[in-house]
Design an enzyme around this catalytic site. Structure first.
Site, PDB file in Angstrom:
ATOM      1  N   HIS A 129       0.835  -1.197   0.000  1.00 56.03           N
ATOM      2  CA  HIS A 129       0.000   0.000   0.000  1.00 56.03           C
ATOM      3  C   HIS A 129       0.872   1.251   0.000  1.00 56.03           C
ATOM      4  O   HIS A 129       2.100   1.175  -0.049  1.00 56.03           O
ATOM      5  CB  HIS A 129      -0.984  -0.016   1.175  1.00 56.03           C
ATOM      6  CG  HIS A 129      -0.351  -0.010   2.533  1.00 56.03           C
ATOM      7  ND1 HIS A 129       0.197   1.120   3.106  1.00 56.03           N
ATOM      8  CD2 HIS A 129      -0.180  -1.005   3.433  1.00 56.03           C
ATOM      9  CE1 HIS A 129       0.666   0.822   4.298  1.00 56.03           C
ATOM     10  NE2 HIS A 129       0.461  -0.473   4.530  1.00 56.03           N
ATOM     11  N   CYS A 141       3.284  -4.528   6.532  1.00 55.63           N
ATOM     12  CA  CYS A 141       3.091  -4.451   5.085  1.00 55.63           C
ATOM     13  C   CYS A 141       4.347  -3.899   4.415  1.00 55.63           C
ATOM     14  O   CYS A 141       5.317  -3.530   5.072  1.00 55.63           O
ATOM     15  CB  CYS A 141       1.921  -3.525   4.772  1.00 55.63           C
ATOM     16  SG  CYS A 141       0.342  -4.081   5.430  1.00 55.63           S
TER      17      CYS A 141
END
Length: 166
Positions: A129, A141
Site C-alpha cells: 500500500h 506491510c
C-alpha cells in the site's frame, strides 16, 4: 523468471527500477506472528487489488481491481472464523477499516500471506500500500510512494510476486 517486486530493508526493485519502500517496524522476519509489526520473508503472490473509487478512478487501474466499499473491513482477530479476510461491517471481531480516512489504503495490493489456508496468529493483512511518509515503518506491510505504487499496480502481470528477502 517470474515477474517480481523484490523487497529488502534497503528498498525494492521492479522491472529494472529501484524504488524506495517501507517495511514493518519489526523488520523482516521468518517467524511472522499477529501483531509483531514485522514483514514476512518469502515469495508472495499478488492475489487481488482494492482501491477507493472516490479517490482513484477505475480507469487508472487494471480491470480486475475491485472497489473498496464503505462497509469493507479486514479481519485481524485470531478468534474470528474469517481471520485474515475481507469482511463487512458490522463485524463483531477485531478488524481494520479498508476505507480509511487517510490515504494509506486508497490502493491496496493483496498478497497470499497466510491465505487461503489461514493459520490463526500467523499474521493478517500483509498488503502492499501507500506509505505514510518516506520509509516510515508499517505494521508489517510493504509501502511505497503514491506514484510508485500506482506505477507498480499498472505494470503487474498475473505472475507477479512480492519477494521479501531477509
Amino acid at each position: 523468471m517470474r515477474d517480481a517486486i523484490e523487497v529488502s530493508r534497503w528498498g525494492a526493485r521492479f522491472r529494472g527500477h529501484r524504488l524506495p519502500c517501507a517495511i514493518g517496524r519489526g523488520g523482516i522476519t521468518r517467524t511472522k506472528r499477529e501483531g509483531d509489526g514485522a514483514t514476512p520473508v518469502g515469495s508472495h503472490r499478488i492475489v487481488g487489488m482494492l482501491y477507493r473509487p472516490d479517490r482513484l478512478p477505475a480507469a487508472a487501474l487494471p480491470g480486475w481491481a475491485q472497489p473498496i466499499g464503505p462497509r469493507d473491513l479486514w479481519s485481524d482477530d485470531v478468534s474470528d472464523p474469517a481471520y485474515n479476510s475481507r469482511v463487512q461491517a458490522p463485524h463483531g471481531f477485531s478488524h481494520e477499516l479498508l476505507r480509511r480516512p487517510d490515504p494509506l489504503y486508497d490502493l491496496i495490493l493483496l498478497t497470499d500471506w497466510n491465505f487461503p489456508d489461514t493459520v490463526p496468529g500467523k499474521g493478517s493483512a500483509i498488503f502492499v500500500h501507500r506509505w505514510r511518509k518516506p520509509r516510515h515503518p508499517t505494521a508489517g506491510c510493504v509501502a511505497f510512494a503514491p506514484d510508485d505504487l500506482l506505477w507498480i499496480a499498472r505494470n503487474l502481470t498475473p505472475d507477479t510476486r512480492l519477494i521479501v528477502r531477509g
